[in-house]
Design an enzyme around this catalytic site. Structure first.
Site, PDB file in Angstrom:
ATOM      1  N   ASP A 278       4.382  -6.668  -5.248  1.00 47.02           N
ATOM      2  CA  ASP A 278       4.150  -5.893  -4.040  1.00 47.02           C
ATOM      3  C   ASP A 278       3.390  -4.625  -4.414  1.00 47.02           C
ATOM      4  O   ASP A 278       3.764  -3.930  -5.384  1.00 47.02           O
ATOM      5  CB  ASP A 278       5.479  -5.531  -3.371  1.00 47.02           C
ATOM      6  CG  ASP A 278       5.272  -4.862  -2.022  1.00 47.02           C
ATOM      7  OD1 ASP A 278       5.116  -5.588  -1.025  1.00 47.02           O
ATOM      8  OD2 ASP A 278       5.264  -3.616  -1.995  1.00 47.02           O
ATOM      9  N   ILE A 279       2.327  -4.315  -3.667  1.00 40.16           N
ATOM     10  CA  ILE A 279       1.538  -3.110  -3.943  1.00 40.16           C
ATOM     11  C   ILE A 279       2.328  -1.896  -3.467  1.00 40.16           C
ATOM     12  O   ILE A 279       2.753  -1.830  -2.306  1.00 40.16           O
ATOM     13  CB  ILE A 279       0.169  -3.173  -3.232  1.00 40.16           C
ATOM     14  CG1 ILE A 279      -0.620  -4.399  -3.720  1.00 40.16           C
ATOM     15  CG2 ILE A 279      -0.630  -1.899  -3.476  1.00 40.16           C
ATOM     16  CD1 ILE A 279      -1.935  -4.608  -3.009  1.00 40.16           C
TER      17      ILE A 279
ATOM     18  N   GLU B  25       0.915  -7.266   1.856  1.00 41.78           N
ATOM     19  CA  GLU B  25       0.524  -6.798   0.516  1.00 41.78           C
ATOM     20  C   GLU B  25       1.346  -7.443  -0.584  1.00 41.78           C
ATOM     21  O   GLU B  25       1.305  -7.002  -1.730  1.00 41.78           O
ATOM     22  CB  GLU B  25       0.652  -5.270   0.430  1.00 41.78           C
ATOM     23  CG  GLU B  25       2.063  -4.727   0.469  1.00 41.78           C
ATOM     24  CD  GLU B  25       2.581  -4.494   1.891  1.00 41.78           C
ATOM     25  OE1 GLU B  25       3.503  -3.684   2.035  1.00 41.78           O
ATOM     26  OE2 GLU B  25       2.048  -5.102   2.834  1.00 41.78           O
TER      27      GLU B  25
END
Length: 640
Positions: A512-513, A555
């Site tokens: 996950d960003i 994301e």
């Protein structure tokens, strides 16, 4: 194994295997379904008999079926037969490779080397059958010699293989004229050289004989047969080294003519112990040679048809192989390899049209990167390829010099062939590119058959590329160019089955960003899209081609690591973390620094996919809650 290959029509390039019974039509219940609207619902039937042969039968009396151009109700099929049903043409092919036979270990002769000589004992060839009869009848032994001519002709006419024909001719000539040696040379069409194809001698223990170039020079230049009753007693022949060294006494050399061109010749010799040849022998020899000239052309035509049928068969296999590919790069790479193999050439390329009507080289075989680097890309395809794509028509060039161009030093031959890549002629689509081939092995020229073969291959390439594009749209995320979640879920199930059955390790990364919402809120969604694209590209660089990278949602991304245990999965996760942390992400008017949080779960035998995903997802949230820019291993609270 028998096959049907579609060479013309909406299903062009497809291959169908023929089993015990096949039905051909447009209905789905048919085993061979054609997309030709003029074909009946159930149009034809093919049955395989106990003998192994196949029979085709017309089931629609109101519509014709043609086999090799003739209307049929039912007929036995042979290898290479052309079947026409409405607008569709198929070729019936059986798996049988042409036999390879060794050639004689003798040098071939370039006609340019055959200068004039001082032989004067000549005889013009017969012009027609009447002149043969008149000559033999005039000789005074008409019945005997006509019977001999008929017997030899009948024996040779049954042979359709060129090598067998000339071999049998040499044996017959040896016995018929009581000669000591016999040689047959045939003109090779590709190299334009006289090639020795048969050699016989009465005494098999004697040294390997050589043919006399002195004699052959005269026969080729004058297109006339020559006879000498005693070469050793004739000063005109003493300049011929092979005549002197091999102690030749008497010889005859007769050309085979086709359309007034020498297509081969036969020479028989006798030693001083043998009887000399006479004028009557030469008359009969010339009569036989006149018929052999026709038989040679028949054998060549038959051989070409066999070779063409073999190419069609291998083309069918190749199109099946292409159809199984779903990656554009692999399709194009395989296409140039197949083109070189089918057309017996060393260079092939695929050029694709770009959005601004330029061309790009998508795949090439037979050209080194160094040579390719020297080519001016701005002029790529300007000579011919642009026109082929624009007009949608193939271009076959026998010799580029005939079009007023100088030969390109990159290529070994002056002949080339270019065909457009069109996925559907019926829809009026513009070609998406072209397949180009050159450098025929042996220096030969490309033919009309080569053009047909390459056009079929190009059609299959177009269809396969379209299928690959559709597959990509269904399985690849349009923004990030990594797999979509639906494909990822199916892939995970598949890899877990493999890991279970083969007892292999398998690991899963969930990523996950960090603070991605902040990027969208601060710099807008275009900047967010740019970050997602660059992030996905970076992930693919950090893993192997066999690993699966997917956009799991928003994301979030996921990676399936095949054959990877916990230790390897941790190494990959750290590699990804460092790569993301150290990279600069360019967005409109800004350069951003981002990080990511990673969760790792290693597959335990007996688990379901949902369980592995939940463990990896939970580990990822632990990494985020633990401060971000780190990875966590499922089941462990230890920070890395």
């Amino acid at each position: 194994m028998a096959h049907l290959i579609v060479v013309e029509g909406p299903n062009q390039g497809k291959t169908y295997q023929v089993s015990k019974r096949e039905t051909i039509g447009t209905e789905n219940k048919c085993t061979i379904v054609l997309g030709d609207r003029r074909v009946a619902k159930v149009h034809a039937e093919i049955r395989k008999r106990k003998s192994g042969s196949c029979e085709i039968r017309n089931l629609e009396p109101r519509k014709n079926i043609l086999v090799n151009g003739e209307v049929i109700k039912n007929v036995m099929l042979q290898h290479g037969d052309w079947i026409t049903i409405a607008d569709t043409t198929l070729v019936f092919s059986e798996d049988a490779d042409p036999e390879e036979r060794p050639s004689l270990e003798l040098d071939s002769i370039d006609p340019g080397e055959l200068l004039t000589s001082n032989i004067h004992s000549r005889r013009k060839q017969f012009e027609d059958a009447d002149s043969v009869i008149e000559s033999i009848d005039h000789a005074g032994t008409a019945d005997s010699r006509l019977r001999t001519l008929y017997r030899v002709s009948h024996e040779l006419c049954q042979i359709m293989d060129l090598r067998l024909l000339v071999d049998r001719l040499a044996t017959v000539s040896l016995d018929l004229f009581d000669a000591d040696r016999a040689f047959v040379l045939i003109m090779d069409e590709e190299t334009n050289r006289l090639k020795p194809m048969a050699s016989k001698q009465r005494n098999p223990n004697s040294d390997s004989p050589e043919f006399s170039r002195t004699i052959i020079k005269s026969v080729f230049r004058n297109k006339e047969a020559v006879l000498c009753s005693d070469a050793q007693d004739d000063a005109r022949f003493l300049s011929g080294q092979s005549i002197v060294e091999q102690n030749l006494r008497s010889f005859m050399c007769v050309p085979f003519l086709h359309q007034n061109n020498v297509i081969g010749m036969i020479q028989v010799n006798s030693s001083p112990d043998g009887d000399p040849f006479g004028p009557e022998d030469l008359e009969l020899f010339c009569a036989i040679a006149m018929q052999v000239g026709v038989l040679i052309e028949n054998c060549k035509a038959y051989r070409k048809r066999q070779e063409y049928n073999q190419i069609l068969f291998h083309l069918g296999r190749a199109t099946q192989q292409l159809s199984s590919l779903l990656q554009r790069d692999r399709i194009l790479k395989e296409a140039v390899r197949i083109a070189c193999k089918l057309l017996n050439c060393t260079k092939a390329s695929v050029m694709l049209a770009t959005a601004n009507d330029n061309l790009r080289l998508a795949s090439v075989q037979g050209m080194t990167p160094e040579v390719w680097a020297k080519i001016d890309k701005r002029t790529l395809g300007n000579r011919f390829v642009h026109n082929v794509i624009e007009e949608g028509k193939p271009l076959l060039v026998s010799d580029i010099r005939e079009l007023g161009y100088k030969p390109n030093p990159r290529y070994q031959t002056n002949s080339l062939l270019i065909v457009p890549i069109i996925s559907s002629v019926l829809d009026g689509e513009k070609p998406i590119g072209a397949v180009c081939v050159t450098d025929k092995v042996g220096g030969g020229k490309f033919s009309g058959n080569d053009q047909k073969i390459l056009s079929i291959l190009a059609g299959q390439v177009a269809i396969t590329i379209k299928n690959a594009d559709l597959y990509e749209k269904a399985t690849v995320d349009s923004l990030t160019k990594v797999y979509v979640r639906r494909f990822f879920d199916l892939k995970l199930e598949e890899e877990m089955l493999v890991a279970r059955d083969k007892k292999r390790a398998l690991s899963l990364l969930m990523l996950d960003i960090d603070h991605f919402k902040r990027v969208n809120d601060t710099y807008n969604h275009l900047a967010g899209d740019a970050v997602l694209k660059n992030f996905a590209a970076l992930l693919k660089k950090c893993v192997r081609p066999s690993d699966c990278v997917a956009r799991y949602g928003g994301e979030e991304f996921a990676i399936i690591l095949t054959k990877a245990d916990e230790t390897r999965a941790c190494r990959v996760a750290e590699r990804v973390r460092q790569a993301v942390e150290s990279s600069e992400f360019k967005v409109p008017n800004h350069v951003l620094k981002i990080t990511c949080s990673i969760g790792i779960a290693t597959y335990v035998h007996g688990e379901k996919a949902k369980q592995v995903l939940e463990r990896a997802d939970k580990a990822m949230f632990e990494a985020k809650n633990g401060g971000r820019n780190q990875y966590r291993l499922s089941g462990s609270a230890e920070k890395h």
